[in-house]
Scaffold this motif. Structure first.
Motif, PDB file in Angstrom:
ATOM      1  N   LEU A  99       0.942  -1.445  -0.059  1.00 55.88           N
ATOM      2  CA  LEU A  99      -0.069   0.010  -0.016  1.00 55.88           C
ATOM      3  C   LEU A  99       0.824   1.131   0.039  1.00 55.88           C
ATOM      4  O   LEU A  99       1.828   1.157   0.473  1.00 55.88           O
ATOM      5  N   GLU A 103      -2.259   5.323   2.037  1.00 52.84           N
ATOM      6  CA  GLU A 103      -3.183   4.245   2.477  1.00 52.84           C
ATOM      7  C   GLU A 103      -2.867   3.716   3.860  1.00 52.84           C
ATOM      8  O   GLU A 103      -3.774   3.047   4.564  1.00 52.84           O
ATOM      9  N   GLU A 106      -4.506   5.759   6.106  1.00 54.21           N
ATOM     10  CA  GLU A 106      -5.888   5.586   6.304  1.00 54.21           C
ATOM     11  C   GLU A 106      -6.047   4.278   7.035  1.00 54.21           C
ATOM     12  O   GLU A 106      -7.065   4.429   7.679  1.00 54.21           O
ATOM     13  N   SER A 135       2.252   9.093  -1.956  1.00 57.45           N
ATOM     14  CA  SER A 135       1.674   8.184  -3.012  1.00 57.45           C
ATOM     15  C   SER A 135       2.700   6.985  -3.191  1.00 57.45           C
ATOM     16  O   SER A 135       2.496   5.989  -3.933  1.00 57.45           O
TER      17      SER A 135
END
Ligand SMILES: Nc1ncnc2c1ncn2[C@@H]1O[C@H](COP(=O)(O)OP(=O)(O)OP(=O)(O)O)[C@@H](O)[C@H]1O
Ligand SMILES: [Mg+2]
Length: 243
Positions: A99, A103, A106, A135
């Motif tokens: 990930l 992410e 999150e 990212s």
């Protein structure tokens, strides 16, 4: 250190282990006060990771208790402990490598999705690099960056207490230093920290108090700087340059 009397975390005579009948923690007791940064040092296999895992509900406790702000949390499930305000950064496998950074963060906030943006700001202030590279896949981060991400992920839940298992392990000296500086910063934002460390000297330099764990028992405890000068600690854990 801000201390309002009663300890926040107490381990009282805890016995715990992986196999029934074989205890790794053998009557381990310690107290951590609100706002403290407490270091736990000790030889390999002493049970340091086991202590953090037992506190976080990942190793069964057979005797004794853990309390959080006076409430019994012994053998409570990890997800419930997260809701109670405990964050845990394990020694290994502490990020989701496939990930992205974002992410991963999150995932850290999955129990409080509404607070995501607000926590991202707090965590971004502590670790701006992670936001700049949000990212990038976690698996492509350097060891030090990965450790920062693991800490950041745990902070997404706004924990009262953060448990860190060897955050500096395997890092270059400069990166190790950064980890200690970050840990101190996190602690200064009001998060109580319990840190297990193989870099005993550096750990004792930054922590308010330290515990020496030996054979599953907290052998002794003192102010970090006092332990640095303790002849027994020097002999056993710090080598001759400890003084
Ligand atoms: N999953 C497991 N199953 C069985 N025994 C285990 C398990 N994990 C750890 N142990 C044993 O528990 C003891 C304490 O291990 P632990 O990982 O808590 O030590 P540690 O103090 O964290 O050591 P290190 O400094 O090497 O990280 C060791 O004897 C270890 O072999
Ligand atoms: Mg360990």
């Amino acid at each position: 250190m801000t201390d309002n009397g009663d300890p926040l975390i107490v381990a009282d005579d805890v016995y715990a282990g992986y196999i029934p009948g074989v205890t790794i923690l053998n009557g381990c007791s310690l107290e951590v006060h609100q706002g403290e940064l407490v270091g736990i040092i000790g030889p390999n296999g002493a049970g340091k990771s086991t202590l953090l895992k037992a506190l976080f509900g990942l190793v069964p406790v057979s005797e004794g208790t853990f309390t959080l702000a006076g409430e019994d949390i012994t053998n409570m499930r990890a997800d419930q402990l997260v809701k109670q305000g405990i964050g845990f950064v394990p020694q290994t496998n502490n990020v989701f490598p496939t990930l992205s950074i974002e992410e991963n963060l999150e995932m850290g906030a999955y129990q409080r999705p509404k607070a995501f943006r607000e926590r991202m700001e707090v965590v971004g202030d502590l670790f701006p690099v992670l936001i700049e590279r949000k990212s990038q896949r976690a698996g492509s981060l350097s060891g030090g960056e990965r450790q920062m991400l693991a800490m950041a992920r745990a902070l997404m839940m706004d924990p009262k207490v953060l448990l860190l298992d060897e955050p500096s392990a395997g890092l270059s000296p400069a990166r190790q230093d950064e980890t200690f500086v970050r840990t101190r910063e996190i602690n200064r934002t009001g998060v109580t920290v319990i840190m297990v460390e193989q870099n005993a000297r550096r750990c004792l330099q930054i922590c308010d108090r330290g515990y020496v764990l030996d054979q599953g028992t907290a052998a002794y405890s003192a102010e970090g700087r006092a332990l640095l000068k303790d002849p027994k600690v020097i002999e056993l854990y710090l080598g001759t340059l400890g003084a």
